[in-house]
Design an enzyme around this catalytic site. Structure first.
Site, mmCIF file in Angstrom:
data_model
loop_
_atom_site.group_PDB
_atom_site.id
_atom_site.type_symbol
_atom_site.label_atom_id
_atom_site.label_comp_id
_atom_site.label_asym_id
_atom_site.label_seq_id
_atom_site.Cartn_x
_atom_site.Cartn_y
_atom_site.Cartn_z
ATOM 1 N N GLU A 145 20.594 6.019 29.431
ATOM 2 C CA GLU A 145 20.206 5.730 30.824
ATOM 3 C C GLU A 145 19.062 4.708 30.883
ATOM 4 O O GLU A 145 18.399 4.435 29.873
ATOM 5 C CB GLU A 145 19.791 7.009 31.543
ATOM 6 C CG GLU A 145 18.590 7.703 30.908
ATOM 7 C CD GLU A 145 17.788 8.561 31.883
ATOM 8 O OE1 GLU A 145 17.429 8.053 32.965
ATOM 9 O OE2 GLU A 145 17.496 9.720 31.547
ATOM 10 N N ALA A 179 20.256 15.423 41.920
ATOM 11 C CA ALA A 179 21.695 15.097 41.974
ATOM 12 C C ALA A 179 22.320 15.135 40.579
ATOM 13 O O ALA A 179 23.547 15.174 40.450
ATOM 14 C CB ALA A 179 21.893 13.730 42.615
ATOM 15 N N LYS A 233 12.187 19.988 31.666
ATOM 16 C CA LYS A 233 10.732 20.151 31.692
ATOM 17 C C LYS A 233 10.321 21.272 32.604
ATOM 18 O O LYS A 233 10.964 21.519 33.616
ATOM 19 C CB LYS A 233 10.129 18.885 32.242
ATOM 20 C CG LYS A 233 9.739 17.975 31.187
ATOM 21 C CD LYS A 233 9.085 16.801 31.801
ATOM 22 C CE LYS A 233 9.759 15.613 31.222
ATOM 23 N NZ LYS A 233 11.086 15.446 31.742
#
Ligand code: PSU
Ligand code: MN
Length: 304
Positions: free
Chosen positions: A26, A143, A161
């Protein structure tokens, strides 16, 4: 039709055509997840790590409205330098960025969408978004979780996290039928630490076992992703109390400043880094590299 939007670089295209292993990466982690220049250095190291382990890296972003699979060094450098000025692009933002021919850094959700379009099945990153603490009030649920429910890509991460509510995140994934696997662990890792107090659904001991599970899911036409959690190596893990206190402090400041929506995760990450005087960034880099390696190993098994 898709060709009008999708641009896959030569290396990746060749690998996909020949059923060779490819790992997607990403770009929000580059622009919003880490400061410059460590973000660019890490992005390039992660690509090397994937190659070293026998797969082809495909870093994904939107450049001038094109969904790009496999970025050039210059594009990675650009995203890293621009940082927060690049638009963090999740599923809802994607059509606007494309139509307006803008640049966008892809989140886990958007990277999954584009990886699936290209035919890439494995994606490695640091951490996924999840259900935020206080979501009962704010409705802040990433999302990323809905995307995992519907898009056929496996995401290798170091857990989630504890800026998130890990218990609610697991509940949400369960409701949506998303398997959460632990690589050589039964305990859900919490990104900076190997411990969280929560269990994953299933422990997996080899990349092969994971690949077989992915094959089974998708051969059965059960749509959706899989979360593969890979604990940070012991020697790079942070002290539990240090990181917990830093996160509490960051959450308090976010609340005071009224930080919300898509700014929330980047704000908290950067605060935690400042509070720990950079130690959290060091751990973050190490765990991403560790995930890149496992992602490559899984992709190699899948391509057999
Ligand atoms: N967690 C990290 N680093 C990150 C992110 C999450 O440790 O960079 C990024 C990922 O791109 C993830 C996104 O998809 O934040 C989630 O943002 P939100 O909660 O706004 O959906
Ligand atoms: Mn959110």
């Amino acid at each position: 039709m898709l060709e009008k939007y999708l641009s896959i670089n030569e290396d990746v295209k060749k690998a996909l055509e020949n059923n060779m292993p490819v790992v997607a990466l990403e770009s929000t982690i580059i622009s919003h997840g880490m400061p410059y220049p460590q973000n660019v250095e890490t992005a390039l190291l992660v690509e090397d790590e994937i190659r070293k382990n026998g797969a082809i890296p495909a870093t994904i972003a939107i450049i001038n409205g094109k969904l790009k699979v496999g970025l050039t060094k210059d594009e990675i450098e650009y995203l890293g330098k621009e940082g927060l000025n690049v638009i963090k692009t999740s599923r809802r933002d994607l059509p606007v960025i494309v139509a307006k021919k803008l640049n966008g850094a892809t989140t886990v959700a958007t990277t999954m969408i584009i990886a699936a379009m290209a035919g890439i099945k494995v994606f490695a990153t640091g951490g996924i978004g999840g259900v935020h603490r206080g979501a009962q009030e704010t409705f802040d649920i990433s999302a990323d979780l809905q995307e995992l429910a519907r898009t056929n890509v496996a995401v290798v991460c170091a857990g989630a996290k504890s800026i998130l509510d890990l218990g609610l995140t697991l509940e949400y994934l369960e409701t949506n039928g998303v398997p959460v696997l632990g690589y050589q662990t039964k305990e859900l890792p919490a990104f900076y630490t190997r411990k969280s107090g929560f269990n994953v659904d299933h422990r997996m001991d080899t990349p092969k076992e994971i690949a077989e599970t992915l094959d089974a899911k998708w051969n059965l036409n059960m749509n959706g992703g899989v979360v593969i959690t890979n604990p940070i190596p012991e020697k790079y893990a942070m002290d539990y109390d240090t990181i917990t206190n830093a996160i509490e402090e960051a959450l308090k400041e976010a609340e005071e400043k009224g930080i919300r929506g898509k700014e929330s995760t980047p704000f908290l990450l950067s605060k935690v880094k400042d509070i720990t005087k950079g130690a959290s960034l060091e751990s973050n880099i190490k765990l991403v590299l560790n995930n890149a390696k496992l992602g490559a190993q899984i992709a190699v098994e899948l391509s057999k």
